[in-house]
Scaffold this active site. Structure first.
Site, PDB file in Angstrom:
ATOM      1  N   TYR A  45       0.828  -1.215   0.000  1.00 51.31           N
ATOM      2  CA  TYR A  45       0.000   0.000   0.000  1.00 51.31           C
ATOM      3  C   TYR A  45       0.859   1.261   0.000  1.00 51.31           C
ATOM      4  O   TYR A  45       0.744   2.116  -0.887  1.00 51.31           O
ATOM      5  CB  TYR A  45      -0.932  -0.036   1.223  1.00 51.31           C
ATOM      6  CG  TYR A  45      -1.869   1.135   1.324  1.00 51.31           C
ATOM      7  CD1 TYR A  45      -2.847   1.355   0.370  1.00 51.31           C
ATOM      8  CD2 TYR A  45      -1.772   2.029   2.387  1.00 51.31           C
ATOM      9  CE1 TYR A  45      -3.718   2.435   0.464  1.00 51.31           C
ATOM     10  CE2 TYR A  45      -2.648   3.105   2.498  1.00 51.31           C
ATOM     11  CZ  TYR A  45      -3.608   3.298   1.533  1.00 51.31           C
ATOM     12  OH  TYR A  45      -4.465   4.376   1.634  1.00 51.31           O
ATOM     13  N   LYS A  95       1.757   3.918  -3.204  1.00 54.63           N
ATOM     14  CA  LYS A  95       1.483   5.359  -3.112  1.00 54.63           C
ATOM     15  C   LYS A  95       2.778   6.160  -3.296  1.00 54.63           C
ATOM     16  O   LYS A  95       2.787   7.192  -3.968  1.00 54.63           O
ATOM     17  CB  LYS A  95       0.861   5.712  -1.756  1.00 54.63           C
ATOM     18  CG  LYS A  95      -0.484   5.066  -1.501  1.00 54.63           C
ATOM     19  CD  LYS A  95      -1.594   5.678  -2.315  1.00 54.63           C
ATOM     20  CE  LYS A  95      -2.947   5.196  -1.854  1.00 54.63           C
ATOM     21  NZ  LYS A  95      -3.985   5.372  -2.862  1.00 54.63           N
TER      22      LYS A  95
END
Ligand SMILES: NC(=O)c1ccc[n+]([C@@H]2O[C@H](COP(=O)([O-])OP(=O)(O)OC[C@H]3O[C@@H](n4cnc5c(N)ncnc54)[C@H](OP(=O)(O)O)[C@@H]3O)[C@@H](O)[C@H]2O)c1
Length: 296
Positions: free
Chosen positions: A187, A191
């Site tokens: 995650y 990003k």
């Protein structure tokens, strides 16, 4: 008292001490994050304080904007905030499905349903749209690792490329706290990678926002997130800017930042800075710029 083979009076003091230690540790952690200031508190709070004045001049320019991911939790709040502020002559709402918009969303908002797998076919939507907001995202639990990368990386990057080609001057991206291209977590790594690739596109202005755990209404049921939020409610009450971010704070921060004159091509806002920029959070309490005393 005895539970199975365990005598309660033998273990209770130990358990109590353990709970107290964890509570103290967490309290210190949240307190540390709450009192830690963002390095640019005065700039951020000043931008928030000047947003109303800036908005008048901005409105007169008659710009257009797009929001990709407007059907999501943050996207919906941003749509509402933009509708209230009436800053744009046109706002294109880009998503994979159409939704019922609230009655107070004006006619300048137009839904555009696209097939993200054929995003190039919709390049025309982005033509002459100067401002872009990206609130796209999914979770690994919902879409699997590959599906997550497809949405959170590929679709985001494609929207940015199409936007740049169409003439977008200011691209705003909702990233996350702890985003880091070298992270070992998919995650935060994804990003972080997206942030780096967005920088390489060289928008005239790129704003990267890294909110903490988002608080607010969510249509979709996410049991894990719901449990986390239950425990985070008291944390958010006692330490409002430490690790949580109400969704309207993210939306307002994006808008106030956009309204301020550009002073650098790439802006990176951590959670505390987002609170300060929003103008509605406790992020600026105590800052001299709140009462205009520190304006430069
Ligand atoms: N949750 C948190 O606590 C947290 C914290 C920090 C940062 N963030 C980040 O903040 C951003 C916004 O979060 P959010 O909670 O508002 O997200 P959300 O409610 O899950 O909404 C995400 C948006 O992406 C769209 N989307 C998802 N999968 C898609 C697909 N396969 N194809 C096309 N569109 C797709 C959704 O469309 P549909 O409505 O059609 O599904 C929706 O418009 C995300 O990037 C998230 O990672 C979240």
């Amino acid at each position: 008292m005895q539970f199975l083979w365990i005598k309660c009076e033998d273990v209770l003091p130990g358990v109590g001490l353990g709970v107290l230690t964890v509570a103290l540790f967490l309290g210190a952690f949240f307190f540390y994050h709450e009192v830690q200031d963002s390095p640019e508190v005065e700039r951020n709070c000043r931008m928030a304080a000047e947003a109303t004045n800036n908005s008048e001049e901005f409105k007169m320019k008659g710009h257009s904007a797009f929001i990709v991911g407007y059907t999501g939790a943050v996207g919906k709040v941003l749509t509402k905030e933009l509708a209230k502020a009436k800053l744009f002559k046109k706002v294109l709402l880009i998503g994979r499905r159409e939704i019922d918009l609230d009655d107070d969303i004006g006619n300048e908002f137009e839904q555009k349903v696209v097939d993200f797998e054929k995003f190039d076919d919709y390049a025309d939507i982005f033509k002459d749209v100067k401002y872009g907001f990206c609130c796209l995202g999914t979770t690994r639990a919902k879409s699997g690792a590959q599906g997550f990368i497809r949405v959170d990386h590929d679709y985001v990057m494609k929207s940015a490329e199409l936007a740049k080609t169409g003439g977008c001057k200011h691209y705003n991206f909702v990233s996350t706290q702890a985003a880091d291209k070298n992270s070992s977590f998919l995650y935060t790594k994804t990003k972080g990678q997206v942030e780096e690739e967005l920088k390489a596109i060289q928008f005239e202005r790129l704003s990267l926002l890294r909110p903490g755990v988002l608080l607010g209404e969510r249509e979709e049921s996410r049991p894990g997130e719901a449990v986390a939020k239950f425990f985070l409610k008291p944390v958010a009450y006692l330490f409002p800017t430490a690790i949580t971010t109400p969704m309207d704070v993210v939306a307002k921060a994006m808008i106030n930042n956009m309204l301020a004159p550009v002073d650098r091509p790439v802006e990176l806002y951590e959670n505390k800075a987002i609170h300060q920029l929003s103008g509605v959070s406790k992020g600026c309490s105590g800052s001299k710029s709140q009462d205009g005393g520190d304006k430069k």
